[in-house]
Design a protein around this motif. Sequence first.
Motif, PDB file in Angstrom:
ATOM      1  N   GLU A 124      43.265  44.694  51.611  1.00 46.87           N
ATOM      2  CA  GLU A 124      42.147  44.475  50.372  1.00 46.87           C
ATOM      3  C   GLU A 124      41.173  43.164  50.869  1.00 46.87           C
ATOM      4  O   GLU A 124      39.866  43.307  50.702  1.00 46.87           O
ATOM      5  CB  GLU A 124      43.004  44.051  49.109  1.00 46.87           C
ATOM      6  CG  GLU A 124      41.837  43.786  48.110  1.00 46.87           C
ATOM      7  CD  GLU A 124      42.366  43.593  46.789  1.00 46.87           C
ATOM      8  OE1 GLU A 124      41.859  44.282  45.565  1.00 46.87           O
ATOM      9  OE2 GLU A 124      43.476  42.778  46.983  1.00 46.87           O
ATOM     10  N   ASN A 128      37.529  43.981  51.785  1.00 49.11           N
ATOM     11  CA  ASN A 128      36.297  43.181  51.191  1.00 49.11           C
ATOM     12  C   ASN A 128      35.315  42.687  51.945  1.00 49.11           C
ATOM     13  O   ASN A 128      34.146  42.389  51.814  1.00 49.11           O
ATOM     14  CB  ASN A 128      36.790  42.398  50.118  1.00 49.11           C
ATOM     15  CG  ASN A 128      37.128  43.191  48.766  1.00 49.11           C
ATOM     16  OD1 ASN A 128      36.460  44.213  48.305  1.00 49.11           O
ATOM     17  ND2 ASN A 128      38.552  42.591  48.242  1.00 49.11           N
ATOM     18  N   CYS A 131      33.212  45.125  53.713  1.00 47.12           N
ATOM     19  CA  CYS A 131      32.140  45.908  52.733  1.00 47.12           C
ATOM     20  C   CYS A 131      30.877  44.837  52.688  1.00 47.12           C
ATOM     21  O   CYS A 131      29.824  45.056  52.657  1.00 47.12           O
ATOM     22  CB  CYS A 131      32.678  46.023  51.535  1.00 47.12           C
ATOM     23  SG  CYS A 131      33.871  47.581  51.766  1.00 47.12           S
ATOM     24  N   ASP A 132      31.446  43.524  52.508  1.00 46.52           N
ATOM     25  CA  ASP A 132      30.351  42.640  52.759  1.00 46.52           C
ATOM     26  C   ASP A 132      29.543  42.582  53.770  1.00 46.52           C
ATOM     27  O   ASP A 132      28.075  41.981  53.673  1.00 46.52           O
ATOM     28  CB  ASP A 132      30.841  41.151  52.357  1.00 46.52           C
ATOM     29  CG  ASP A 132      31.589  41.014  51.082  1.00 46.52           C
ATOM     30  OD1 ASP A 132      31.115  41.876  49.938  1.00 46.52           O
ATOM     31  OD2 ASP A 132      32.369  40.233  50.816  1.00 46.52           O
ATOM     32  N   THR A 162      40.459  44.868  43.664  1.00 49.88           N
ATOM     33  CA  THR A 162      39.060  44.530  43.844  1.00 49.88           C
ATOM     34  C   THR A 162      38.368  45.573  44.737  1.00 49.88           C
ATOM     35  O   THR A 162      36.944  45.938  44.676  1.00 49.88           O
ATOM     36  CB  THR A 162      38.765  43.283  44.193  1.00 49.88           C
ATOM     37  OG1 THR A 162      39.730  42.974  45.543  1.00 49.88           O
ATOM     38  CG2 THR A 162      39.237  42.250  43.275  1.00 49.88           C
ATOM     39  N   LEU A 163      38.992  45.891  46.022  1.00 47.53           N
ATOM     40  CA  LEU A 163      38.503  46.686  46.875  1.00 47.53           C
ATOM     41  C   LEU A 163      38.301  48.185  46.212  1.00 47.53           C
ATOM     42  O   LEU A 163      37.398  48.796  46.830  1.00 47.53           O
ATOM     43  CB  LEU A 163      39.482  46.807  47.962  1.00 47.53           C
ATOM     44  CG  LEU A 163      38.827  47.654  49.268  1.00 47.53           C
ATOM     45  CD1 LEU A 163      37.784  47.066  49.722  1.00 47.53           C
ATOM     46  CD2 LEU A 163      40.097  47.704  50.327  1.00 47.53           C
ATOM     47  N   ARG A 166      34.978  48.942  44.658  1.00 41.45           N
ATOM     48  CA  ARG A 166      33.706  48.472  45.381  1.00 41.45           C
ATOM     49  C   ARG A 166      33.085  50.135  45.687  1.00 41.45           C
ATOM     50  O   ARG A 166      33.953  51.103  46.203  1.00 41.45           O
ATOM     51  CB  ARG A 166      33.923  47.798  46.543  1.00 41.45           C
ATOM     52  CG  ARG A 166      34.371  46.700  46.266  1.00 41.45           C
ATOM     53  CD  ARG A 166      34.277  45.800  47.270  1.00 41.45           C
ATOM     54  NE  ARG A 166      32.706  45.350  48.095  1.00 41.45           N
ATOM     55  CZ  ARG A 166      32.401  44.330  48.504  1.00 41.45           C
ATOM     56  NH1 ARG A 166      32.992  43.362  48.464  1.00 41.45           N
ATOM     57  NH2 ARG A 166      31.005  44.542  48.764  1.00 41.45           N
ATOM     58  N   ALA A 169      33.910  51.536  49.560  1.00 41.66           N
ATOM     59  CA  ALA A 169      35.125  51.751  49.794  1.00 41.66           C
ATOM     60  C   ALA A 169      35.878  52.987  49.237  1.00 41.66           C
ATOM     61  O   ALA A 169      35.380  53.167  48.017  1.00 41.66           O
ATOM     62  CB  ALA A 169      36.090  50.470  49.628  1.00 41.66           C
ATOM     63  N   LYS A 295      41.841  33.719  52.457  1.00 41.05           N
ATOM     64  CA  LYS A 295      40.789  34.713  53.274  1.00 41.05           C
ATOM     65  C   LYS A 295      40.485  33.701  54.911  1.00 41.05           C
ATOM     66  O   LYS A 295      39.336  33.981  55.302  1.00 41.05           O
ATOM     67  CB  LYS A 295      39.645  34.666  52.777  1.00 41.05           C
ATOM     68  CG  LYS A 295      39.635  35.073  51.181  1.00 41.05           C
ATOM     69  CD  LYS A 295      40.221  36.594  51.029  1.00 41.05           C
ATOM     70  CE  LYS A 295      40.227  37.360  49.589  1.00 41.05           C
ATOM     71  NZ  LYS A 295      40.867  36.496  48.550  1.00 41.05           N
TER      72      LYS A 295
END
Length: 397
Positions: A124, A128, A131-132, A162-163, A166, A169, A295
Amino acid sequence: MEKKYSTSKPSWVPEEPNEKFACSVMGGIEGIKDTTVGNINPALTSGKMKPKRRLIMSEDDYVGGLLNGDRMTLSRAITLIESNSPRHFAKAQRVLQRLLPHTGKALRIGITGVPGAGKSTMIEAFGNMLCDAGHKVAVLTVDPTSSVTKGSILGDKTRMGTLSRRREAFIRPSPAGGTLGGVARKSRETMLMCEAAGYDVIIIETVGVGQSETTVRSMVDFFLLVVLTGAGDELQGIKKGIMELADAIVVNKADGDNLVKAKVSRGQYERMLEYIRPATPGWPTHAYMCSALEKTGLKELWEVIKGFRENTQKSGVWHKRRDSQLLDWMHSMIDEHLHNLFFEDTVITGRMPEVREAVLDGTISPTQAVAELVKLFDVERAARRQVDIFHPEQEKG
């Protein structure tokens, strides 16, 4: 007469109304098939309401929707791929054939590791981050299937809250179904569908680690092994196993009080890797650290993966591996197809109970039983039951 539906509550829900408990199970409507959008909505049966999407999609609908990147169409296409119906198989293969020119451009990453290593949490955070950075990420997770009920919870999507929200995703959990290696039988086709829909990074998360888990190696470009500190992995690692197939090893949960232990574990794995031949020619396997919680280490890991792609594409190993994977796929499908032809043959199914009884009675050995059944099997007879999947007009009602 209007059809009724019923509701029931789990045993742990209080009898009296309580705002803290809003859980109930709706039984559905008798006579309404599961192919409708809202099979529990009475308005569908009365004609007052129409479903928002088409109940049956044509091949053109599937192809057009996938090439436009429609996630709903992708979900339905994967359901079509996973179906065991002969007619669905034929339709799915025709759709896949039309999509093949649009596949093969994504980076395929396999992630495995011991249960509890934090694979889902790491994916995840990693997804993320990608994706960012402007990537479209598809995550194919394979959940363990019960050997008793044959079902599975499919909870990986829930753990990637959260993923999953999006738009860049797409997460698809699938039951392992007893497939060797914890990789669903249709994972390869699903991966191609995602590539056709425009996802440029495909991540396959497997059930867990073990000798049979190596099936995933034949599907991906880069193979990542996630390990923990203080879980006995250091001792198990020297036995090779999955380590000899990994392109990188990452020590997860390298944060807080565990950071010092993670550094020690990384050093231990680095020393072990000196005695193991690299999984990919020309690419030395190394150990890294990361923390999905904080992270950290994820950007460095992505740089390693990009370096792997650049290195192997320049050396030609990348394309050789893709070619080898296609041939492995073909050979595995031959095995599966012959298996199905044999056990679906009417003569074999008719003879099987008698042969089984003879084996259990000790009249004949299992080897003799196999020889007897194979002698009865007629390939031409079995082949006549097959339909040319690329000529649907030949399909019988």
